[in-house]
Design an enzyme around this catalytic site. Sequence first.
Site: not given
Length: 195
Positions: A102, A105, A146
């Site tokens: 992506h 990313d 994250h």
Amino acid sequence: MLKRGTLFLCVFAVLGACTEQPPTKMDVEMFNSFGDSLGTVKLSEQPEGVKLELNLEGLPPGEHAFHIHEKGSCKPPDFKSAGNHYNPDDKKHGLLHPEGAHAGDLPNLIVGEDGKVKAEILAPQVTLKEGKTTLLTKEGTSLVIHAKKDDGMTQPAGDAGGRIACGEIKKMEGKGESKEEKHEREKTGENKAGK
């Protein structure tokens, strides 16, 4: 005389709007799920992509996934409003995936025992300029950290766990610009675009 001066100002405003360039640098403030500021990520346009300079604190120590997401919305506590990874070329997720990655990313972050991270990362597939891969889309985009590291392969997000920090990437209104001035500028731009 008054009308002439007003006309001059209008022409100046229109010409100013015509020469407006996309920003080549901007700061993105990152927030945790409680709404606390963690610091900033400085974005700057480079010939080979967008450079991200991180200077953050208050994060859990360890390795964390770091991605660009498709919407410029960071609603706590889960930041789901940021949408999925930014993926204008419709590729698979993962820097290690043969059909990836992506555009959003990015390499994992390593946060020290003191909860701080200072790093420079290059995002080669995106730009601050206009075009298919611009970060300054109509909805904006966002930076998301994250809870876990990105494994570089697992679909759709590298098994990276929950979202623990988020920052919105959006076009900014001019500094010191009032709502009325912004409205007038947008109206003038629309009139010019419609001709």
